[in-house]
Enzyme design. Sequence first.
Site, PDB file in Angstrom:
ATOM      1  N   ASP A 105       0.725  -1.331  -0.078  1.00  0.00           N
ATOM      2  CA  ASP A 105      -0.077  -0.063   0.269  1.00  0.00           C
ATOM      3  C   ASP A 105       1.050   1.001   0.008  1.00  0.00           C
ATOM      4  O   ASP A 105       0.593   2.525  -0.243  1.00  0.00           O
ATOM      5  CB  ASP A 105      -1.035  -0.259   0.862  1.00  0.00           C
ATOM      6  CG  ASP A 105      -2.230  -0.902   1.208  1.00  0.00           C
ATOM      7  OD1 ASP A 105      -1.993  -1.811   0.267  1.00  0.00           O
ATOM      8  OD2 ASP A 105      -3.221  -1.092   1.908  1.00  0.00           O
TER       9      ASP A 105
ATOM     10  N   ASN B  96      -4.811  -1.750  -4.301  1.00  0.00           N
ATOM     11  CA  ASN B  96      -6.066  -1.981  -3.455  1.00  0.00           C
ATOM     12  C   ASN B  96      -5.678  -1.389  -1.792  1.00  0.00           C
ATOM     13  O   ASN B  96      -6.245  -1.380  -0.818  1.00  0.00           O
ATOM     14  CB  ASN B  96      -6.189  -3.487  -2.990  1.00  0.00           C
ATOM     15  CG  ASN B  96      -7.902  -3.517  -2.214  1.00  0.00           C
ATOM     16  OD1 ASN B  96      -8.383  -2.669  -2.328  1.00  0.00           O
ATOM     17  ND2 ASN B  96      -8.086  -4.752  -1.748  1.00  0.00           N
TER      18      ASN B  96
ATOM     19  N   ASP C 227     -10.378  -2.660  12.536  1.00  0.00           N
ATOM     20  CA  ASP C 227      -9.404  -3.280  12.198  1.00  0.00           C
ATOM     21  C   ASP C 227      -9.232  -4.455  12.943  1.00  0.00           C
ATOM     22  O   ASP C 227      -8.779  -5.241  12.973  1.00  0.00           O
ATOM     23  CB  ASP C 227      -7.875  -2.352  11.704  1.00  0.00           C
ATOM     24  CG  ASP C 227      -8.215  -1.861   9.985  1.00  0.00           C
ATOM     25  OD1 ASP C 227      -9.564  -1.928   9.108  1.00  0.00           O
ATOM     26  OD2 ASP C 227      -7.890  -0.738   9.570  1.00  0.00           O
TER      27      ASP C 227
ATOM     28  N   GLU D  99     -10.694  -4.091   1.951  1.00  0.00           N
ATOM     29  CA  GLU D  99     -10.742  -5.482   1.375  1.00  0.00           C
ATOM     30  C   GLU D  99     -11.391  -6.634   0.881  1.00  0.00           C
ATOM     31  O   GLU D  99     -11.006  -7.172  -0.378  1.00  0.00           O
ATOM     32  CB  GLU D  99      -9.168  -6.072   1.626  1.00  0.00           C
ATOM     33  CG  GLU D  99      -7.957  -4.965   1.915  1.00  0.00           C
ATOM     34  CD  GLU D  99      -7.830  -4.320   3.806  1.00  0.00           C
ATOM     35  OE1 GLU D  99      -9.520  -4.036   3.909  1.00  0.00           O
ATOM     36  OE2 GLU D  99      -7.011  -2.845   3.148  1.00  0.00           O
TER      37      GLU D  99
ATOM     38  N   HIS E  14      -5.079  -8.907   3.480  1.00  0.00           N
ATOM     39  CA  HIS E  14      -3.713  -9.165   4.644  1.00  0.00           C
ATOM     40  C   HIS E  14      -4.192  -9.740   5.923  1.00  0.00           C
ATOM     41  O   HIS E  14      -3.536 -10.564   6.710  1.00  0.00           O
ATOM     42  CB  HIS E  14      -3.498  -8.108   4.550  1.00  0.00           C
ATOM     43  CG  HIS E  14      -3.648  -6.685   5.448  1.00  0.00           C
ATOM     44  ND1 HIS E  14      -3.172  -5.662   5.498  1.00  0.00           N
ATOM     45  CD2 HIS E  14      -5.162  -6.230   4.847  1.00  0.00           C
ATOM     46  CE1 HIS E  14      -4.354  -4.583   5.888  1.00  0.00           C
ATOM     47  NE2 HIS E  14      -5.130  -5.031   5.450  1.00  0.00           N
ATOM     48  N   ARG E  15      -5.360  -9.479   6.620  1.00  0.00           N
ATOM     49  CA  ARG E  15      -5.985  -9.375   7.612  1.00  0.00           C
ATOM     50  C   ARG E  15      -6.283 -10.171   8.580  1.00  0.00           C
ATOM     51  O   ARG E  15      -6.570 -10.784   9.432  1.00  0.00           O
ATOM     52  CB  ARG E  15      -6.659  -8.076   8.383  1.00  0.00           C
ATOM     53  CG  ARG E  15      -5.905  -6.553   8.852  1.00  0.00           C
ATOM     54  CD  ARG E  15      -6.826  -5.781   8.841  1.00  0.00           C
ATOM     55  NE  ARG E  15      -5.821  -4.601   9.393  1.00  0.00           N
ATOM     56  CZ  ARG E  15      -4.735  -3.764   9.588  1.00  0.00           C
ATOM     57  NH1 ARG E  15      -4.399  -5.197   9.877  1.00  0.00           N
ATOM     58  NH2 ARG E  15      -4.152  -3.102   9.193  1.00  0.00           N
TER      59      ARG E  15
ATOM     60  N   LYS F 118       0.219  -6.012   1.592  1.00  0.00           N
ATOM     61  CA  LYS F 118      -0.457  -5.301   1.586  1.00  0.00           C
ATOM     62  C   LYS F 118      -0.136  -4.320   2.661  1.00  0.00           C
ATOM     63  O   LYS F 118       0.341  -2.901   2.913  1.00  0.00           O
ATOM     64  CB  LYS F 118      -2.026  -5.233   1.465  1.00  0.00           C
ATOM     65  CG  LYS F 118      -2.763  -4.287   2.003  1.00  0.00           C
ATOM     66  CD  LYS F 118      -4.382  -4.733   1.748  1.00  0.00           C
ATOM     67  CE  LYS F 118      -5.083  -3.417   0.921  1.00  0.00           C
ATOM     68  NZ  LYS F 118      -5.014  -2.049   1.349  1.00  0.00           N
TER      69      LYS F 118
END
Length: 646
Positions: free
Chosen positions: A49, A93, A317, A345, A389-390, A415
């Site tokens: 990112d 993204n 998040d 995402e 990613h998370r 990311k």
Amino acid sequence: MEFLDLVPLTGARGRVRLPGSKSISNRVLLLAALAEGDTDIRDLLASDDVERMLDALRALGVHWTRRAGSDNYAVRGVGSAFPVKAAELFLGNAGTAFRPLTAALALCGGEYRLSGVPRMHERPIGDLVDALRQAGAAIDYLGNEGYPPLAIHPASVRAGGVLKVRGDVSSQFLTALLMALPLTGGETVIEVVGELISKPYIAITLALMERFGVAVRRDGWARFTVPAGARYRSPGTVYVEGDASSASYFLAAGAIGGGPVRVEGVGRDSIQGDVRFAEALAELGVRIDMGPNWIAARAPENGRLRAFDMDLNHIPDAAMTLAVAALFADGPCTLRNIASWRVKETDRIAAMATELRKVGATVEEGADYLKVAPPARLRVAAIDTYDDHRMAMCFSLVSLGGLRVRINDPKCVNKTFPTYFERFAEVAEAVPVLAIDGPSASGKGTVAARVARALGWHYLDSGSLYRLTALAGLRAGLALDDEPALAAIAAALPASFEDGRVWLDGTDVTDEIRSEACSAGASRVAALPAVRAALLDRQRDYRAAPGLVAEGRDMGSVVFPDAPLKVFLTATAEARASRRHKQLMEKGMAANMESLLDDLRERDARDAARSVAPLRRLPDAVLLDTTDMDVEQAVSFVLERAPVAS
Ligand code: DC
């Protein structure tokens, strides 16, 4: 599909230096680019990112350099609008690049096109475009109305006045407007329509704008005034804090896996709202310690996380981490007010529900909430990550349940945290494995079983799986070189081990698998690579707390290469032949030393020359020569070196 298997863990302990915050990195880069003067940025996050933002700024005429071998950057600010007046930007993204650049470019005067990956084109941006149009910006949708990609055209933008923006879909729209409005020069009031979500992210934006010399007046969370004549000025050097969202995985690991796990780079003085994840953990009974620049988490006194029902709007998040932590709670947990997950995402509510169910949880999914009831027993699963990613980082925590977890497409962590799995391994305490191999008749089976009993660990006699495969193959009337059919049998072997007995499809085959036919058969099927591959996951799943003693050919090389103790147990051919001779005599069977010795030598040669999983001592295996030892001595030798299970 690429995947990563995370080994079962018994706990987590240690320290982690966090990578730079994504939210701060991309905001600081844009502010430094728009500011007067040079900014020295330290500890910038190295991730996809941030790369997107750096590439975009370069394309827009901003000069920046990276100091070799470091995460430190020097950015030469342009002092106002971007010098390049026509550009096409691809922003992947990265929402933290897409939204603020849209606003800045719309107020700059130029011809720009902004696009991203397909998912970026499904993430809404209409509320931001509507607000910018009120200021006179000329923006067209190149695909679907309300979504990227966008075309921005030169326009006469009004300086000052009142703009309205919705605050209940993404706080990034407000962040984008706030950061871009100083480009207009007038005093602008932003009125937030609807309840503003994710407020702590706005606090990050305001704090960083202030570092760059622009103080926004805030009336509650509904009205913001950017003063007339506001100009960004470089503060000189800016240190990027560690990423507080990334910290959540390690803090949760300490909470679930005993701890303490200490993260460095964020703490009490952080400007990131996600440090409040630590408070959420504390409500689960987790013991938290905090300094200006660090946070540490330890499991609750009684070891178990308390079930929770929380409004998590302020930490959207890090809240994902709580959804997975719920698997380890003492009752059903509810995560509320998380509707923004649906436009991230991926649709994170749906994705989280699907994957939590795979590991056994009972999940109820609402428009803006998730209820997670932990299972009595977690299940081994392959976790899909949805290019998010998370999702990948969150589900690594399942391994703390003492079971293997497969993460599909693990590279999606690039990311925001390319080195995540390496850092995670540093605090992870794997279920220990003791791998024992050696030539036939070396007594390795006896020693391994005795060591397992003494330690109270699980025991894997991998040879019996090959024997069972051969037996099942013979029963099914297969030729023992029918590789695909035998591999299919091995993959679904209906075998179980109980109290020293071996069962196949409901019958006790303990003695049968030791027969000459099964021994010969096992040796043939064990040479088939597809059979070995089919048995791999099954063998790995014997690894469970508190530990595993695994005996067999490739235990230390292929199945458990990370085993902290590998033993190569051997004895001279003469010693092995005489032991076998003694055994046979005791059973009243005729035996001839000479022919036993010949047999053994022949088998040694065959085993060592075999192309598939040959018998050899690994460089990191401890040699145990039992020629002059009895079983007791050999067992003691291994026990003295056994890794301690935590
Ligand atoms: O250890 P054992 O005699 O029960 O093994 C039976 C066969 O399977 C023997 O030919 C060796 C082979 N084997 C293997 O190739 N890999 C293992 N991990 C275990 C056994």
